[in-house]
Motif scaffolding. Sequence first.
Motif, PDB file in Angstrom:
ATOM      1  N   SER A   1       0.899   9.314   3.399  1.00  0.00           N
ATOM      2  CA  SER A   1       0.009   8.319   3.098  1.00  0.00           C
ATOM      3  C   SER A   1      -0.005   7.416   4.201  1.00  0.00           C
ATOM      4  O   SER A   1      -0.533   6.419   4.378  1.00  0.00           O
TER       5      SER A   1
ATOM      6  N   LYS B   1      -8.535   0.001   3.896  1.00  0.00           N
ATOM      7  CA  LYS B   1      -9.513   1.005   3.600  1.00  0.00           C
ATOM      8  C   LYS B   1      -9.632   1.057   1.901  1.00  0.00           C
ATOM      9  O   LYS B   1     -10.917   1.118   1.545  1.00  0.00           O
ATOM     10  N   THR B   2      -8.786   1.063   1.165  1.00  0.00           N
ATOM     11  CA  THR B   2      -8.809   1.121  -0.128  1.00  0.00           C
ATOM     12  C   THR B   2      -9.689   0.109  -1.037  1.00  0.00           C
ATOM     13  O   THR B   2     -10.446   0.054  -1.560  1.00  0.00           O
ATOM     14  N   THR B   3      -9.197  -1.306  -0.153  1.00  0.00           N
ATOM     15  CA  THR B   3      -9.849  -2.378  -0.820  1.00  0.00           C
ATOM     16  C   THR B   3     -11.275  -2.345  -0.461  1.00  0.00           C
ATOM     17  O   THR B   3     -11.978  -2.733  -1.329  1.00  0.00           O
TER      18      THR B   3
ATOM     19  N   ASN C   1     -12.883  -0.370  -2.920  1.00  0.00           N
ATOM     20  CA  ASN C   1     -13.075  -0.762  -4.283  1.00  0.00           C
ATOM     21  C   ASN C   1     -14.065  -2.066  -4.563  1.00  0.00           C
ATOM     22  O   ASN C   1     -14.374  -2.276  -5.764  1.00  0.00           O
TER      23      ASN C   1
ATOM     24  N   LEU D   1      -9.690   7.902  -7.355  1.00  0.00           N
ATOM     25  CA  LEU D   1      -8.657   7.006  -7.159  1.00  0.00           C
ATOM     26  C   LEU D   1      -7.601   7.477  -6.328  1.00  0.00           C
ATOM     27  O   LEU D   1      -7.312   8.897  -6.564  1.00  0.00           O
ATOM     28  N   GLN D   2      -6.888   6.835  -5.538  1.00  0.00           N
ATOM     29  CA  GLN D   2      -5.951   7.047  -4.793  1.00  0.00           C
ATOM     30  C   GLN D   2      -4.556   7.558  -5.795  1.00  0.00           C
ATOM     31  O   GLN D   2      -4.012   8.781  -5.626  1.00  0.00           O
TER      32      GLN D   2
ATOM     33  N   ASP E   1     -11.089   8.360  -2.345  1.00  0.00           N
ATOM     34  CA  ASP E   1      -9.825   7.494  -1.552  1.00  0.00           C
ATOM     35  C   ASP E   1      -8.600   8.350  -1.597  1.00  0.00           C
ATOM     36  O   ASP E   1      -7.796   8.391  -2.165  1.00  0.00           O
ATOM     37  N   ASP E   2      -8.724   8.891  -0.098  1.00  0.00           N
ATOM     38  CA  ASP E   2      -7.334   9.826   0.104  1.00  0.00           C
ATOM     39  C   ASP E   2      -7.350  10.778  -0.820  1.00  0.00           C
ATOM     40  O   ASP E   2      -5.911  11.090  -1.370  1.00  0.00           O
TER      41      ASP E   2
ATOM     42  N   SER F   1       0.866  -1.322   0.023  1.00  0.00           N
ATOM     43  CA  SER F   1      -0.085  -0.007   0.034  1.00  0.00           C
ATOM     44  C   SER F   1       0.813   1.077   0.166  1.00  0.00           C
ATOM     45  O   SER F   1       2.150   1.143   0.201  1.00  0.00           O
TER      46      SER F   1
END
Lengths: 628, 577
Positions: A555, B376-378, B381, B417-418, B498-499, A527
């Motif tokens: 991040s 978090k991202t997962t 998604n 998206l990030q 996402d962030d 990540s």
Amino acid sequence: MANKKYRQPDPNNMPKNHGGPPSGPGSHGFRKPKNAKKTLKRLGFYIGKSKGKLIIVFLLMALSSVSMLVASYFLKPLINNYILPGNFAGLARALVFLSAIALIGAAATYLQNKLMIGIAQRTTNTMRKDLFAKMQTLPLRYFDNHTHGELMSRFTNDMDNIYMALEQSLVQLFSSAVLFVGTIILMLVLSPLLFIITAVLLVVMMLISKTLGGKSRIHFQQQQSNLGILNGFIEESIEGIKEVKVFNHEQQMREEFYELNNNYRNSSIKASIYAGVIMPIMGNLNNISYAATAVFGGVLTVMGRFDIGSLAAFLQFSRQAGQPISQITAQLNNVFAALAGAERIFEVMDEEPETDLGQIRLIELNCEQQERSWAWSDGQTQTPLLGNVRFNNVNFSYDDKVSVLQDISLYAKPGQKIAFVGSTGAGKTTITNLLNRFYEIQEGQITYDGIDIRQIKKDDLRHSLGMVLQDTHLFTDTVMDNIRYGRLDASDEDCIAAARAAGADGFIRRLPQGYQTLLRGDGANLSQGQRQLLAIARVYVSDPPVMILDEATSSIDTRTEHLIEQGMDGLMEGRTVFVIAHRLSTIRNSKAIIVLEHGQIIERGNHQELLEHQGRYYQLYTGQHELE
Amino acid sequence: MIKKFYPFIKEYKKYLILGPLCVLIEVIAELLMPYLMSKIVDIGIPALDNGYILHIGIIMAVLAIIAIAFGCANMFFSSKSSMGFGANLRRAIFDKVQDFSFANIDKFSTASLVTRLTNDVYQIQSTIMLTLRLMVRAPLMFICALVLTLSINARLASIICISIPILLLAVYLILRRAYGLFQTMQQKLDNLNGKVQENLIGIRVVKSFVREDYEKDKFQQANNALMRAGLRAAGLVIILFPIMMLILNGTTIATIWVGGNMVGVGSMGTGELISFVSYIFQILISLMMISFVFMMLARSKASAIRIIEVLDTLPDIVEQQQTQVPVDNKERGKIEFRNVSFKYNRNSDNYVINNINFTARSGEVIAIVGATGSGKTTLVNLIPRLYDVSEGQILLNGMDIREYPLATLRQQIGMVLQKNVLFSGTIRENLLWGNQEANDEVISMAAQAAQAEEFINSFPGGYDSELGQSGVNLSGGQKQRLCIARAMLKDPAVLILDDSTSAVDSATEANLRESFHEDFKDTTVIIIAQRISSIVEADKILVLDDGRLVGFGNHQQLLTENQIYREIYNSQQEVIA
């Protein structure tokens, strides 16, 4: 592949040629070489390194061509002297002689090919090496202005084209020339009269091949340019495929792709037809010449002015005569493509490298002791490295037009933590990029322990600065070796200790093979936050006297950040540190906070002073907390 | 393999029949030449018949012209069908990739997909063209020439029966090894390209750590490995040509010996012998062509396999082709997670998301916080089905997301998206991705809401300013804001960020939050953020830890109840206080 990250914010100077996609990897860029002679000369320099071998290759090539000619010519005595009179002993001897020639021819061909492959491989190997070495010396400005695809295709297609031309075209051209001249001479020897017929057809063939060759080259260029556009589109759309999906944009992408795909198909059909028809036309014109020779040779023989053996040999030659012409036409396309490729490669090699006139070196003192200490040395005197950095009235612009930094003056005393704050595009990253000479300032001066940084040898200057960049990049290697990148002689224990301090140890141990896990594709399996932790560990290992942290923890969640705070403090202790952060909480304890706006320093002071001043920093700071 | 590729050339079936027919005529015309010539030598010359010689000569010329015409026609057919094939194949792969799920794409990596679509297709297309041109011609030439030699003198023809098997054996032995060597070479080439690419991307890291020499060493290793592999592969292939030459010449010499004896005893004409030698030449040349094609095939086999890999991959995300979608505006944007679990690799037991349950009502702002790598991202998604849940289900407007057509589902979801990607073209064109029909006014409103209008207008071209490839001339924060505007233009029922404000300064971010509140009252907003300040006013906050939901509630509730949340909060407060 496309460089999305490192472009400098430079909105006022948009490149003018960005509309058309660049030719990406896989695009077989083709254009007429501008200065073929000069390029040829430089290419010759590379090939010239194998001069001795090359001479042998040409000798062998001549030998095998001559053996072919001799074998064909030999048909005459074979028929006239042995077969027709029925001299079988003589025939046997002659055939043994022919076998010997065949063996010599085959051996010469093999050796020549073997040598030529070696030459071609070694030449492209050296060129690739030089190109890569050159690439490493190019200033960042170059990478800002060129897409990755452009540079990649130098290494792939352009090198390929050169290799093909060296391996095949060079010898083919030479042997075609030898065969052509040899065939003509021998035909003249056999019968000047019959040669007139062949000559007429040869002239016709040359004219046709010139016209068709020229036509095919035009279409070939069109095809290559369409291919470049198509590949550029493929590259962009596949790189952004996730975006395409999120926006349901598949259909639009398909339509655009279909159009470009069809354009390329249509032009490639034309190019391939023109290149293709040369073969049957030339082959059969050759047959016509063969037929004409048979007829007139027959008539001459009937008239008693020619013999059957000579006719057989002449027929054999008239069969071969056309081949060199179509060979040369075909190989010339390759040669042009190779020259164009070489020209593009040399263009990169001719780029100005980063300037480095620095004489002052960094040397390490007291290596045995626990504490490492450094000094600047100009060969005679040594000044201890302290980490005293000063900007004096620095002006900077990326393009000499739009000013990015104006009249920046600041200082950082040894061991101080200096923070840069300001909105996006204010010039924070730019300042740090000037300190390590990623870019050269136009006016003013930056000094390091009182020495103008331009006088310090660039490598040594950068050795003394540890950087954690805004965008983290990792290499295809194990996690351990990625950390070791900071200091190549660091032991495994050093790396693990650094990972611990950077708070990366925990997640690394959870990876399938721990520290030995292989990272691929810029660490795609991690990540964003984990990558940043690795980047911090990497700089931790390098243990530099001065550090630049550009959004090093952006991040990373604040809890983890809090956990690694101790490690970070340890990392920063005793060093001069420049920090860029949006999260103002991380820079509150800085010795000085410098607020930038539009490339100018508008406020400076410590946290308390700036809050009391109630200016931009106050706004930014309270803006962050306005909702609490 | 042929079966797999046939559909792409099917469109040109007509040409696939016409082409070989043309070749047949061309080959016959060509092969009759030496035969007719032998008539001149054996009949015309001894009979001193100039009329006969001329007559045969004219036939030969006519045949040559016929051969030219049909030869050119075949070039036309083969060019059209092979290039058409290439285009169809490229299109099929492109279409396939458009249907891929994120998991599929991750498996191949985008760089490798690009190579497959460009270099690999190019390789196969060239091979097909060569095959079409030579693979019909060579066997035809072989058979016709063989028939003619047999008809001239069957006994003499038996020599060929010895040399052909030897030739075939040599070709077979060489090609068998060549395939492996070509494959190794391809791998080394991939390695080298990877090395260059990596250095281009990470050039700043290389420079700042002064690792130029280190990188040069590593590159030179890859470079030398490629050279060695290239030398081995090419070194093997070049044996082929001299061997063929030797066999060809040996056969010719044997023929002249045996044939010469026959001529001597009068059982064969000189002209026949000369034309016989010509035919042997043709036979062996045709065999050389065939082996050359096989070599090309061996070379492109690796490419073919790589392409079939893509074509054979089934998209992970399957659409259920059915149901009219109930447009339930009352519950617009309502999201429900029911026992959702997810793992990236089907076979591993390492769940990235573990049994998550929660409901987000229409118009709510949901925030997700958690440690680096907590999932978090997962989690977000999963909502637009970029990945499919492994267990459990997700409902949008009360319906399982897998029951929507993909387009309908994703149409309702705006996502930033990030890692942001913009495309070459103007700013306007990029924004239109969100909504093709948007007019200037709507675009400007979205840009304002995303805090992007100011900097867009500062460009000389305004909305019509061209962006380079991937928006190369924007700063990180500007790109993020354009991406937000693009997502806003969709007027989505669910907006996922996402962030996406990490490179935006705090003041601008506060303005952004403000406009979310005003303009997206009936949109469910899901925000991933690092700063607690960005999410305090969220209706609900999800706290994730190692893929599990460990806290759910609003800021106040979580502060009192949730230890992890409190730690996160404190980590940001301590320094401030």
